[in-house]
Design an enzyme around this catalytic site. Structure first.
Site, PDB file in Angstrom:
ATOM      1  N   ASP A  77      93.945  64.394 -44.815  1.00  0.00           N
ATOM      2  CA  ASP A  77      93.336  65.351 -45.481  1.00  0.00           C
ATOM      3  C   ASP A  77      91.889  65.673 -44.967  1.00  0.00           C
ATOM      4  O   ASP A  77      91.454  66.539 -45.838  1.00  0.00           O
ATOM      5  CB  ASP A  77      93.517  64.960 -47.070  1.00  0.00           C
ATOM      6  CG  ASP A  77      94.741  64.729 -47.630  1.00  0.00           C
ATOM      7  OD1 ASP A  77      95.085  63.740 -48.054  1.00  0.00           O
ATOM      8  OD2 ASP A  77      95.392  65.907 -47.381  1.00  0.00           O
ATOM      9  N   HIS A 135      92.822  54.800 -46.548  1.00  0.00           N
ATOM     10  CA  HIS A 135      94.225  55.073 -46.575  1.00  0.00           C
ATOM     11  C   HIS A 135      94.787  53.414 -46.932  1.00  0.00           C
ATOM     12  O   HIS A 135      94.278  52.364 -46.402  1.00  0.00           O
ATOM     13  CB  HIS A 135      94.968  55.372 -45.219  1.00  0.00           C
ATOM     14  CG  HIS A 135      96.206  56.075 -45.561  1.00  0.00           C
ATOM     15  ND1 HIS A 135      97.270  55.138 -45.545  1.00  0.00           N
ATOM     16  CD2 HIS A 135      96.652  57.397 -45.582  1.00  0.00           C
ATOM     17  CE1 HIS A 135      98.551  56.080 -45.601  1.00  0.00           C
ATOM     18  NE2 HIS A 135      97.931  57.342 -46.007  1.00  0.00           N
TER      19      HIS A 135
HETATM   20  C1  SDX Z   1      97.241  60.748 -48.792  1.00  0.00           C
HETATM   21  O1  SDX Z   1     100.092  56.780 -49.042  1.00  0.00           O
HETATM   22  C2  SDX Z   1     100.287  57.945 -47.992  1.00  0.00           C
HETATM   23  O2  SDX Z   1     101.004  57.494 -46.974  1.00  0.00           O
HETATM   24  C3  SDX Z   1      99.545  59.001 -48.652  1.00  0.00           C
HETATM   25  C4  SDX Z   1      99.459  60.222 -47.619  1.00  0.00           C
HETATM   26  C5  SDX Z   1     100.773  60.723 -47.218  1.00  0.00           C
HETATM   27  O3  SDX Z   1     100.695  61.466 -46.151  1.00  0.00           O
HETATM   28  O4  SDX Z   1     101.685  60.691 -48.110  1.00  0.00           O
HETATM   29  O5  SDX Z   1      98.817  59.740 -46.229  1.00  0.00           O
HETATM   30  C6  SDX Z   1      98.515  61.322 -47.955  1.00  0.00           C
HETATM   31  O6  SDX Z   1      97.286  60.695 -49.833  1.00  0.00           O
HETATM   32  C7  SDX Z   1      96.103  60.372 -48.053  1.00  0.00           C
HETATM   33  C8  SDX Z   1      94.986  59.848 -48.822  1.00  0.00           C
HETATM   34  C9  SDX Z   1      94.322  60.910 -49.162  1.00  0.00           C
HETATM   35  N1  SDX Z   1      93.149  60.303 -50.456  1.00  0.00           N
HETATM   36  C10 SDX Z   1      92.087  60.303 -50.102  1.00  0.00           C
HETATM   37  O7  SDX Z   1      91.443  60.854 -49.128  1.00  0.00           O
HETATM   38  C11 SDX Z   1      91.154  59.949 -51.388  1.00  0.00           C
HETATM   39  C12 SDX Z   1      89.869  58.967 -51.046  1.00  0.00           C
HETATM   40  N2  SDX Z   1      90.559  57.813 -50.389  1.00  0.00           N
HETATM   41  C13 SDX Z   1      90.575  56.500 -51.515  1.00  0.00           C
HETATM   42  O8  SDX Z   1      90.773  56.954 -52.765  1.00  0.00           O
HETATM   43  C14 SDX Z   1      91.666  55.429 -51.183  1.00  0.00           C
HETATM   44  O9  SDX Z   1      91.261  55.390 -49.703  1.00  0.00           O
HETATM   45  C15 SDX Z   1      93.044  55.676 -51.223  1.00  0.00           C
HETATM   46  C16 SDX Z   1      93.637  55.945 -52.454  1.00  0.00           C
HETATM   47  C17 SDX Z   1      93.667  56.801 -49.936  1.00  0.00           C
HETATM   48  C18 SDX Z   1      93.713  54.187 -50.859  1.00  0.00           C
HETATM   49  O10 SDX Z   1      93.405  53.428 -51.691  1.00  0.00           O
HETATM   50  P1  SDX Z   1      93.747  51.894 -51.802  1.00  0.00           P
HETATM   51  O11 SDX Z   1      94.655  51.660 -50.484  1.00  0.00           O
HETATM   52  O12 SDX Z   1      94.065  51.565 -53.170  1.00  0.00           O
HETATM   53  O13 SDX Z   1      92.411  51.315 -51.279  1.00  0.00           O
HETATM   54  P2  SDX Z   1      91.141  50.632 -52.296  1.00  0.00           P
HETATM   55  O14 SDX Z   1      91.130  51.711 -53.209  1.00  0.00           O
HETATM   56  O15 SDX Z   1      91.619  49.548 -52.880  1.00  0.00           O
HETATM   57  O16 SDX Z   1      89.992  50.500 -51.216  1.00  0.00           O
HETATM   58  C19 SDX Z   1      89.714  49.458 -50.654  1.00  0.00           C
HETATM   59  C20 SDX Z   1      88.264  49.386 -50.730  1.00  0.00           C
HETATM   60  C21 SDX Z   1      87.584  49.403 -52.108  1.00  0.00           C
HETATM   61  O17 SDX Z   1      86.269  48.724 -51.954  1.00  0.00           O
HETATM   62  P3  SDX Z   1      86.361  47.151 -52.495  1.00  0.00           P
HETATM   63  O18 SDX Z   1      87.020  47.346 -54.008  1.00  0.00           O
HETATM   64  O19 SDX Z   1      87.313  46.332 -51.821  1.00  0.00           O
HETATM   65  O20 SDX Z   1      84.986  46.918 -52.618  1.00  0.00           O
HETATM   66  O21 SDX Z   1      87.664  50.497 -49.710  1.00  0.00           O
HETATM   67  C22 SDX Z   1      86.990  51.175 -50.711  1.00  0.00           C
HETATM   68  C23 SDX Z   1      87.321  51.019 -52.064  1.00  0.00           C
HETATM   69  O22 SDX Z   1      86.124  51.107 -52.922  1.00  0.00           O
HETATM   70  N3  SDX Z   1      87.404  52.712 -50.479  1.00  0.00           N
HETATM   71  C24 SDX Z   1      86.441  53.703 -50.431  1.00  0.00           C
HETATM   72  C25 SDX Z   1      87.214  54.653 -50.043  1.00  0.00           C
HETATM   73  N4  SDX Z   1      88.380  54.417 -50.094  1.00  0.00           N
HETATM   74  C26 SDX Z   1      88.605  53.259 -50.266  1.00  0.00           C
HETATM   75  N5  SDX Z   1      85.059  53.908 -50.812  1.00  0.00           N
HETATM   76  C27 SDX Z   1      84.618  55.180 -50.325  1.00  0.00           C
HETATM   77  N6  SDX Z   1      85.204  56.203 -50.019  1.00  0.00           N
HETATM   78  C28 SDX Z   1      86.609  56.181 -50.004  1.00  0.00           C
HETATM   79  N7  SDX Z   1      87.129  57.261 -49.325  1.00  0.00           N
END
Ligand code: SDX
Length: 431
Positions: A366, A308
């Protein structure tokens, strides 16, 4: 808004710019950079808004490190345990818990607006039967502005109130009818003798051929799922609604824009994607293979329902959702649901893995919701429409707060331009 006694000094070359720091009631201080471009002819740069406050708000506060979520100051776990969705709608929109009389009047108003203009039925019939319900919701909600002209003038507080009530009242009907249309069953009309959640379940699962009795524990679980998804600060879809509304667009068009944004798998579409992932994993012994893939930079696979932008601790909604999953599956006699076992084992393994611990990746809202919704009888295509139905309360409250703000102006971000500098046109014969 109170200024901090500290200020920020920005030194650019030989020039120093003093910027005010503003105190929040909770959370980080903010540096007010509104005058920066005019005074220093320079932009700040923050794609994804990781360090940028887009507005001030008094509705919801998240402490990502403590795993805390407050709606008008009330913790989400207390609201989930003691309140119900329409009371939370009132709280989000009117900034206080209603008295008994206020709540009764609000509930009566919502109940009296649950039907759609009968001609809107034709919109559903214009879609293919296999259309995703989110595609239908975007279309039908946007089309509401063609039917409810008397509540599209956003400068009129009375019209804003009517549009808010219509949207909260009609979203369950629109979501339920999108579902019924996709399975070829007749539309079930709302019933005024049922509460909000029970009415939604009835419109989804009743058929004209026989009576349908809503299980009170399932409607309580449904209502709790609505509460958990109601609002969440300036997430992507809420920011979309705010930006669309800043141009003065009508509320139905703005909510339709929010629905479109929520559909993405990185946002509200993650509940559907998470269930698909759990089914793809298929058994507990295949979890290590998927954990390995999630950690592999060259593999686009991510653990859906994990991570998140704000929470760097367990999403408090996920905790309540997990409790609800245990209750509902117990009631439905599917306690040994294999997907729940895979999800619980996946959570345990991931939270012991240094990759997830160091990156502070925890289950979010989720992660468990799809398991409950599938057990309740919903197809995965209905998971995000249910999220949108609930989040309409948050979108409406944020929209109302923004429209009523005298400082409100059209949102118009700038950019870091890296394209070609000006050059002369080349006639085609010379290319
Ligand atoms: C919702 O914003 C809100 O409040 C949203 C929400 C709401 O109520 O409105 O809470 C609802 O959207 C919840 C999130 C649902 N999405 C998912 O579950 C999809 C999987 N999660 C990821 O796509 C990700 O965690 C996000 C999109 C939720 C957040 O992404 P960020 O904040 O842009 O973080 P990032 O992509 O920069 O990740 C940081 C690091 C990265 O690695 P590095 O590049 O630093 O090496 O963490 C890794 C990412 O690769 N990473 C993950 C991961 N999520 C982040 N690695 C594996 N699995 C994951 N799920």
């Amino acid at each position: 808004m109170t200024k901090n006694d500290r200020s920020a000094k920005l030194i650019i070359g030989n020039d120093t710019y003093e910027l005010d720091i503003i105190n929040p009631t909770e959370g980080p201080d903010v540096i007010d950079i509104r005058k920066l471009y005019n005074e220093a002819n320079i932009f700040t740069y923050d794609p994804g808004y990781t360090s940028t406050a887009s507005c001030d708000s008094r509705i919801t506060f998240i402490d990502g490190f403590k795993g805390k979520l407050l709606h008008r100051g009330y913790p989400i776990d207390q609201l989930a345990a003691n309140s119900h969705f329409l009371e939370v709608c009132y709280l989000l929109i009117d900034a206080k818990l209603p008295t008994e009389a206020e709540l009764e009047s609000f509930q009566e108003t919502i109940t009296a607006h649950t039907m759609l203009h009968e001609q809107m039925v034709n919109f559903f019939r214009g879609f293919r039967r296999d259309a995703h319900p989110m595609a239908i919701m975007v279309g039908v909600v946007g089309a509401m502005s063609a039917f409810y002209h008397d509540s599209t003038d956003v400068t009129d507080p009375r019209q804003r109130k009517i549009a808010s009530h219509r949207l909260i009242a009609k979203m369950p009907t629109i979501a339920a009818w999108a579902y019924k249309y996709s399975i070829g069953q007749p539309f079930i009309y709302p019933r005024n003798d049922l509460n909000y959640a029970a009415n939604f379940l009835h419109m989804c699962f009743a058929v004209p051929a026989e009576d349908y009795h809503v299980n009170p524990i399932l409607s309580r679980a449904m209502d709790r799922i609505f509460i958990l998804h109601a609002d969440h600060e300036q997430n992507a879809s809420t920011s979309t609604v705010r930006l669309a509304s800043s141009s003065g667009a009508n509320p139905f068009a703005c909510i339709a824009a929010g629905i479109a944004c929520l559909w993405g798998p990185s946002h509200g579409g993650a509940n559907q994607a998470c269930l698909e992932m759990l089914k793809q994993i298929g058994s507990v012994d295949r979890i290590p293979e998927y954990i390995k893939r999630a950690k592999d930079k060259n593999d686009p696979f991510r653990l859906m329902g994990f991570g998140h932008r704000v929470y760097k601790n367990l999403d408090p909604r996920a905790k309540v959702m997990k409790q609800s999953a245990d209750e509902v599956l117990e009631l439905l006699g599917v306690k040994n649901n294999p997907l729940l076992q895979i999800a619980a084992e996946l959570e345990k393994i991931a939270l012991q893995d240094s990759y997830f611990v160091e990156k502070k990746l925890f289950p979010n809202v989720d992660f468990y919701s799809g398991i409950i919704l599938e057990a309740m009888g919903f197809p995965k295509s209905m998971f995000t429409p249910i999220f949108a139905l609930s989040r309409t309360a948050g979108w409406i409250s944020q929209w109302k707060e923004m429209i009523a703000d005298p400082q409100n102006k059209i949102g118009r971000p700038r950019q870091l331009y890296l394209g070609e500098t000006d050059r002369d046109y080349v006639p085609i014969e010379n290319r």
